[in-house]
Design an enzyme around this catalytic site. Structure first.
Site, PDB file in Angstrom:
ATOM      1  CE1 TYR A  33       1.374  -0.486   4.445  1.00 59.14           C
ATOM      2  CE2 TYR A  33       0.103   1.963   4.604  1.00 59.14           C
ATOM      3  CZ  TYR A  33       1.168   0.586   5.244  1.00 59.14           C
ATOM      4  OH  TYR A  33       1.448   1.319   5.904  1.00 59.14           O
ATOM      5  NE  ARG A 100      -6.046 -19.197   4.392  1.00 58.23           N
ATOM      6  CZ  ARG A 100      -5.426 -19.656   4.841  1.00 58.23           C
ATOM      7  NH1 ARG A 100      -4.860 -20.699   4.336  1.00 58.23           N
ATOM      8  NH2 ARG A 100      -4.475 -19.383   5.725  1.00 58.23           N
ATOM      9  CG  HIS A 102       0.463 -20.815   2.750  1.00 59.89           C
ATOM     10  ND1 HIS A 102      -0.649 -21.628   2.864  1.00 59.89           N
ATOM     11  CD2 HIS A 102       0.852 -20.395   3.884  1.00 59.89           C
ATOM     12  CE1 HIS A 102      -0.620 -20.973   4.632  1.00 59.89           C
ATOM     13  NE2 HIS A 102       0.117 -20.706   4.788  1.00 59.89           N
ATOM     14  CE  LYS A 147       2.805   3.421   3.715  1.00 64.40           C
ATOM     15  NZ  LYS A 147       3.020   2.848   4.524  1.00 64.40           N
ATOM     16  CD  GLU A 180       9.981   1.653  10.169  1.00 63.65           C
ATOM     17  OE1 GLU A 180      10.075   2.739   9.339  1.00 63.65           O
ATOM     18  OE2 GLU A 180      10.201   0.311  10.128  1.00 63.65           O
ATOM     19  CG  LEU A 205       8.584   1.960   4.777  1.00 65.41           C
ATOM     20  CD1 LEU A 205       8.390   0.602   3.507  1.00 65.41           C
ATOM     21  CD2 LEU A 205       6.871   2.887   5.048  1.00 65.41           C
TER      22      LEU A 205
HETATM   23  N1  PMP Z   1       7.476   3.428   8.827  1.00 67.42           N
HETATM   24  C1  PMP Z   1       6.399   3.334   9.281  1.00 67.42           C
HETATM   25  C2  PMP Z   1       6.590   1.619   9.224  1.00 67.42           C
HETATM   26  C3  PMP Z   1       5.216   3.343   8.628  1.00 67.42           C
HETATM   27  O1  PMP Z   1       4.800   2.979   8.058  1.00 67.42           O
HETATM   28  C4  PMP Z   1       5.609   4.583   7.450  1.00 67.42           C
HETATM   29  C5  PMP Z   1       3.962   5.597   7.134  1.00 67.42           C
HETATM   30  N2  PMP Z   1       3.906   4.880   6.233  1.00 67.42           N
HETATM   31  C6  PMP Z   1       7.016   5.821   7.784  1.00 67.42           C
HETATM   32  C7  PMP Z   1       7.955   4.842   8.345  1.00 67.42           C
HETATM   33  C8  PMP Z   1       6.921   6.702   7.394  1.00 67.42           C
HETATM   34  O2  PMP Z   1       6.690   6.576   6.179  1.00 67.42           O
HETATM   35  P1  PMP Z   1       6.123   8.233   5.007  1.00 67.42           P
HETATM   36  O3  PMP Z   1       7.407   9.458   5.294  1.00 67.42           O
HETATM   37  O4  PMP Z   1       6.985   7.811   3.689  1.00 67.42           O
HETATM   38  O5  PMP Z   1       4.673   8.393   5.670  1.00 67.42           O
END
Ligand code: PMP
Length: 284
Positions: A33, A100, A102, A147, A180, A205
């Site tokens: 997403y 369904r 895997h 993501k 994070e 991410l």
């Molecule tokens: N880390 C994670 C795990 C996230 O879900 C997000 C939000 N998408 C971020 C960091 C921040 O990413 P962005 O600046 O692209 O929104």
């Protein structure tokens, strides 16, 4: 006005929009997403978001359902139909609808859902006074760079934050290093005025806001070091903040109940937030 969702080429009233129970996004979280901010009728950093979407799809060997130009056209249409000037657009792409099982199905037609909604930026008081974070053990998988919609650990961490009266939870790995936040990237400023954030890797991410703030910091000639930092360093930091599409640059004034610096919003954070707001004409 009722909201409109896009589901595989069809526009539907949001409340009537459905996906199959055989959708692999539902069955396995086999889906990716993106969330993109819309401010003053403009998409913020759309190309970076779509580059990251392409990367997530590629890493999972999922086909893109359409060209970028076509995707942009659908995005514009979803925004138009929902009359969103300030808010977010949400894109979700799942591998397929299939019985369904895997392994990937032989015929996988990527499913696309898009929604948009109006929303305001986070309350001004949070940016002015800062927010609190708590920490949680890092229990996620080894590909946090993708993501994907497999967000259960993030959901649990955010719930813990909510229950503690905090804005966010920062994940801390077994070595005591901050990875994070549950939906944000983490930053600190050390005593010497060095700006520190974790470099992109499979542990985080690579936030689009993070990338934009890295560029801003370089433009401002700030001393930026991309390296992992520990929870101890975060606690001893002069300043801390977090970044995301919806939070922009958000000061962090407390970690696990301990004040960061003097407990107020620091000068680096204030400056970077201001620059970010100016650069994107987002409201402060
Ligand atoms: N880390 C994670 C795990 C996230 O879900 C997000 C939000 N998408 C971020 C960091 C921040 O990413 P962005 O600046 O692209 O929104």
């Amino acid at each position: 006005m009722s909201r409109v969702a896009h589901v595989n080429g069809t526009y539907l009233p949001h409340r009537h929009a459905r996906v199959s129970i055989d959708d692999r996004g539902y069955q396995f979280a086999d889906a990716v997403y993106e969330v993109i901010a819309i401010r003053g009728d403009r998409l913020i950093d759309a190309e970076r978001h779509l580059d990251r979407l392409d990367r997530s799809l590629r890493e999972l060997r999922m086909a893109s359902p359409m060209s970028r130009v076509a995707l942009r056209a659908v995005m514009d249409e979803v925004i138009r139909r929902n009359m969103v000037s300030d808010g977010i657009i949400y894109l979700q792409l799942s591998r397929a609808v299939a019985p369904r099982d895997h392994p990937f199905p032989a015929k996988a037609r990527t499913q696309l859902v898009m929604t948009a909604r109006r929303s305001r930026p986070e309350p001004e008081a949070w940016a002015r006074e800062g927010v609190r974070v708590i920490t949680q053990p890092e229990i996620r998988w080894a590909r946090c760079d993708i993501k994907s919609t497999a967000l259960l650990p993030n959901v649990l961490a955010k719930q813990m934050a909510r229950e503690s009266g905090a804005f966010e939870a920062w994940f801390v790995d077994r070595d005591g290093m901050v990875t994070e936040g549950s939906s944000t990237n983490a930053w600190i400023v050390d005593e010497s005025g060095q700006l520190i954030t974790r470099p992109p890797s499979d542990a985080i991410l690579n936030g689009v806001t993070r990338q934009a703030v890295v560029d801003l910091a370089r433009g401002e000639q700030l001393r930026l070091v991309e390296r992992p930092f520990s929870l101890d360093e975060a606690r001893a930091a002069r300043e801390a903040f977090l970044t995301s599409t919806t939070a922009n640059v958000m000061p962090v004034t407390m970690i696990d109940g301990h004040k960061v610096g003097q407990g107020g919003v620091g000068e680096f954070t204030r400056k970077l937030r201001q620059r970010y707001v100016e650069a994107n004409a987002v409201s402060a």
